[in-house]
Scaffold this motif. Structure first.
Motif, PDB file in Angstrom:
ATOM      1  N   SER A  58       0.801  -1.229   0.000  1.00 26.65           N
ATOM      2  CA  SER A  58       0.000   0.000   0.000  1.00 26.65           C
ATOM      3  C   SER A  58       0.832   1.277   0.000  1.00 26.65           C
ATOM      4  O   SER A  58       0.360   2.320  -0.455  1.00 26.65           O
ATOM      5  CB  SER A  58      -0.964   0.006   1.190  1.00 26.65           C
ATOM      6  OG  SER A  58      -0.257  -0.055   2.413  1.00 26.65           O
ATOM      7  N   PRO A  85      -1.900  -3.222  -3.866  1.00 17.01           N
ATOM      8  CA  PRO A  85      -0.972  -2.574  -4.790  1.00 17.01           C
ATOM      9  C   PRO A  85      -1.580  -1.276  -5.328  1.00 17.01           C
ATOM     10  O   PRO A  85      -2.765  -1.249  -5.669  1.00 17.01           O
ATOM     11  CB  PRO A  85      -0.782  -3.600  -5.903  1.00 17.01           C
ATOM     12  CG  PRO A  85      -2.040  -4.413  -5.877  1.00 17.01           C
ATOM     13  CD  PRO A  85      -2.469  -4.439  -4.423  1.00 17.01           C
ATOM     14  N   GLU A  87      -1.735   2.173  -7.957  1.00 13.29           N
ATOM     15  CA  GLU A  87      -1.953   2.303  -9.399  1.00 13.29           C
ATOM     16  C   GLU A  87      -0.700   1.964 -10.207  1.00 13.29           C
ATOM     17  O   GLU A  87      -0.776   1.259 -11.208  1.00 13.29           O
ATOM     18  CB  GLU A  87      -2.437   3.718  -9.726  1.00 13.29           C
ATOM     19  CG  GLU A  87      -2.740   3.946 -11.191  1.00 13.29           C
ATOM     20  CD  GLU A  87      -3.839   3.046 -11.739  1.00 13.29           C
ATOM     21  OE1 GLU A  87      -3.771   2.696 -12.947  1.00 13.29           O
ATOM     22  OE2 GLU A  87      -4.754   2.678 -10.989  1.00 13.29           O
ATOM     23  N   GLN A  88       0.462   2.459  -9.807  1.00 18.46           N
ATOM     24  CA  GLN A  88       1.692   2.198 -10.562  1.00 18.46           C
ATOM     25  C   GLN A  88       2.002   0.712 -10.600  1.00 18.46           C
ATOM     26  O   GLN A  88       2.346   0.168 -11.642  1.00 18.46           O
ATOM     27  CB  GLN A  88       2.877   2.987  -9.985  1.00 18.46           C
ATOM     28  CG  GLN A  88       4.128   2.977 -10.857  1.00 18.46           C
ATOM     29  CD  GLN A  88       5.052   1.784 -10.625  1.00 18.46           C
ATOM     30  OE1 GLN A  88       5.064   1.166  -9.575  1.00 18.46           O
ATOM     31  NE2 GLN A  88       5.815   1.429 -11.652  1.00 18.46           N
ATOM     32  N   LEU A  89       1.855   0.038  -9.478  1.00 18.12           N
ATOM     33  CA  LEU A  89       2.123  -1.399  -9.450  1.00 18.12           C
ATOM     34  C   LEU A  89       1.080  -2.175 -10.248  1.00 18.12           C
ATOM     35  O   LEU A  89       1.420  -3.117 -10.958  1.00 18.12           O
ATOM     36  CB  LEU A  89       2.182  -1.921  -8.016  1.00 18.12           C
ATOM     37  CG  LEU A  89       3.372  -1.474  -7.181  1.00 18.12           C
ATOM     38  CD1 LEU A  89       3.343  -2.153  -5.817  1.00 18.12           C
ATOM     39  CD2 LEU A  89       4.677  -1.731  -7.889  1.00 18.12           C
ATOM     40  N   ARG A  90      -0.174  -1.792 -10.144  1.00 19.78           N
ATOM     41  CA  ARG A  90      -1.208  -2.471 -10.935  1.00 19.78           C
ATOM     42  C   ARG A  90      -0.919  -2.332 -12.428  1.00 19.78           C
ATOM     43  O   ARG A  90      -1.090  -3.291 -13.188  1.00 19.78           O
ATOM     44  CB  ARG A  90      -2.598  -1.931 -10.590  1.00 19.78           C
ATOM     45  CG  ARG A  90      -3.089  -2.422  -9.226  1.00 19.78           C
ATOM     46  CD  ARG A  90      -4.575  -2.178  -9.008  1.00 19.78           C
ATOM     47  NE  ARG A  90      -4.992  -0.825  -9.258  1.00 19.78           N
ATOM     48  CZ  ARG A  90      -5.036   0.152  -8.349  1.00 19.78           C
ATOM     49  NH1 ARG A  90      -4.671  -0.097  -7.110  1.00 19.78           N
ATOM     50  NH2 ARG A  90      -5.443   1.363  -8.659  1.00 19.78           N
ATOM     51  N   ARG A  91      -0.465  -1.147 -12.856  1.00 21.55           N
ATOM     52  CA  ARG A  91      -0.088  -0.960 -14.266  1.00 21.55           C
ATOM     53  C   ARG A  91       1.092  -1.852 -14.638  1.00 21.55           C
ATOM     54  O   ARG A  91       1.096  -2.484 -15.697  1.00 21.55           O
ATOM     55  CB  ARG A  91       0.266   0.501 -14.552  1.00 21.55           C
ATOM     56  CG  ARG A  91      -0.915   1.381 -14.877  1.00 21.55           C
ATOM     57  CD  ARG A  91      -0.507   2.713 -15.509  1.00 21.55           C
ATOM     58  NE  ARG A  91       0.594   3.378 -14.839  1.00 21.55           N
ATOM     59  CZ  ARG A  91       0.484   4.255 -13.850  1.00 21.55           C
ATOM     60  NH1 ARG A  91      -0.713   4.590 -13.404  1.00 21.55           N
ATOM     61  NH2 ARG A  91       1.537   4.807 -13.308  1.00 21.55           N
ATOM     62  N   PHE A  93       2.025  -4.674 -13.258  1.00 20.98           N
ATOM     63  CA  PHE A  93       1.573  -6.059 -13.316  1.00 20.98           C
ATOM     64  C   PHE A  93       0.743  -6.324 -14.574  1.00 20.98           C
ATOM     65  O   PHE A  93       0.888  -7.362 -15.205  1.00 20.98           O
ATOM     66  CB  PHE A  93       0.772  -6.423 -12.064  1.00 20.98           C
ATOM     67  CG  PHE A  93       1.547  -6.310 -10.773  1.00 20.98           C
ATOM     68  CD1 PHE A  93       2.910  -6.541 -10.709  1.00 20.98           C
ATOM     69  CD2 PHE A  93       0.898  -5.962  -9.607  1.00 20.98           C
ATOM     70  CE1 PHE A  93       3.615  -6.448  -9.516  1.00 20.98           C
ATOM     71  CE2 PHE A  93       1.582  -5.870  -8.402  1.00 20.98           C
ATOM     72  CZ  PHE A  93       2.946  -6.108  -8.359  1.00 20.98           C
ATOM     73  N   ALA A  94      -0.124  -5.392 -14.943  1.00 20.89           N
ATOM     74  CA  ALA A  94      -0.965  -5.571 -16.130  1.00 20.89           C
ATOM     75  C   ALA A  94      -0.133  -5.541 -17.412  1.00 20.89           C
ATOM     76  O   ALA A  94      -0.330  -6.377 -18.303  1.00 20.89           O
ATOM     77  CB  ALA A  94      -2.048  -4.491 -16.173  1.00 20.89           C
ATOM     78  N   ASP A  99      -0.070  -9.912 -13.578  1.00 20.15           N
ATOM     79  CA  ASP A  99      -1.312  -9.861 -12.806  1.00 20.15           C
ATOM     80  C   ASP A  99      -2.078 -11.176 -12.918  1.00 20.15           C
ATOM     81  O   ASP A  99      -2.952 -11.453 -12.101  1.00 20.15           O
ATOM     82  CB  ASP A  99      -2.190  -8.677 -13.205  1.00 20.15           C
ATOM     83  CG  ASP A  99      -2.572  -8.663 -14.673  1.00 20.15           C
ATOM     84  OD1 ASP A  99      -1.968  -9.414 -15.484  1.00 20.15           O
ATOM     85  OD2 ASP A  99      -3.467  -7.888 -15.033  1.00 20.15           O
ATOM     86  N   LEU A 104      -3.003 -11.038  -6.227  1.00 19.19           N
ATOM     87  CA  LEU A 104      -3.227  -9.648  -5.821  1.00 19.19           C
ATOM     88  C   LEU A 104      -4.524  -9.541  -5.019  1.00 19.19           C
ATOM     89  O   LEU A 104      -5.533 -10.144  -5.388  1.00 19.19           O
ATOM     90  CB  LEU A 104      -3.299  -8.747  -7.052  1.00 19.19           C
ATOM     91  CG  LEU A 104      -2.117  -8.850  -8.026  1.00 19.19           C
ATOM     92  CD1 LEU A 104      -2.350  -7.980  -9.246  1.00 19.19           C
ATOM     93  CD2 LEU A 104      -0.816  -8.501  -7.344  1.00 19.19           C
ATOM     94  N   ALA A 106      -7.115  -6.864  -2.324  1.00 19.19           N
ATOM     95  CA  ALA A 106      -7.521  -5.496  -1.981  1.00 19.19           C
ATOM     96  C   ALA A 106      -7.117  -5.082  -0.571  1.00 19.19           C
ATOM     97  O   ALA A 106      -7.072  -3.904  -0.268  1.00 19.19           O
ATOM     98  CB  ALA A 106      -9.035  -5.341  -2.156  1.00 19.19           C
TER      99      ALA A 106
END
Length: 114
Positions: A58, A85, A87-91, A93-94, A99, A104, A106
């Motif tokens: 986080s 994670p 926003e930067q990490l989600r991007r 991973f995607a 991902d 992952l 919440a």
């Protein structure tokens, strides 16, 4: 583990603690090849001692390919779950397709219970 919270250098590792049969590592800041060593030590040590390791992401503001490589290596050593994670990490991973490989969640609670 007595004194485990003090075992890791201050910096990118904010805290580490036992929870629900696993180990939670809280990371923060920018994680790249120059700053990754304390987190790598914390996660690798946890993976050797616990069947479940949760990374509380986080407070991570940036992760590069060396950070991603660490997560993938840990994924093969233990049950690794990544909580909250940003926003930067989600991007990251995607874009890399990880991902679909990494677990992952919440929240830390959700990661521990999964």
């Amino acid at each position: 583990m007595t004194g485990a919270r003090d075992a890791f250098q201050p910096g990118v590792v904010g805290d580490a603690y036992s929870a629900q049969g696993g180990w939670v590592v809280v990371a923060r800041g920018e994680l790249d090849q120059d700053t990754l060593a304390p987190l790598e030590e914390a996660l690798t040590t946890a993976a050797g001692r616990y069947p479940l390791v949760v990374l509380d992401a986080s407070s991570i503001t940036f992760g590069d390919s060396s950070f991603l490589n660490l997560l993938l290596r840990l994924h093969h050593l233990t049950t690794l779950r990544i909580a909250v994670p940003g926003e930067q990490l989600r991007r990251l991973f995607a874009l890399t397709g990880t991902d679909t490989v990494l677990s992952l969640h919440a929240s830390v609670e959700e990661a521990l219970a999964a």
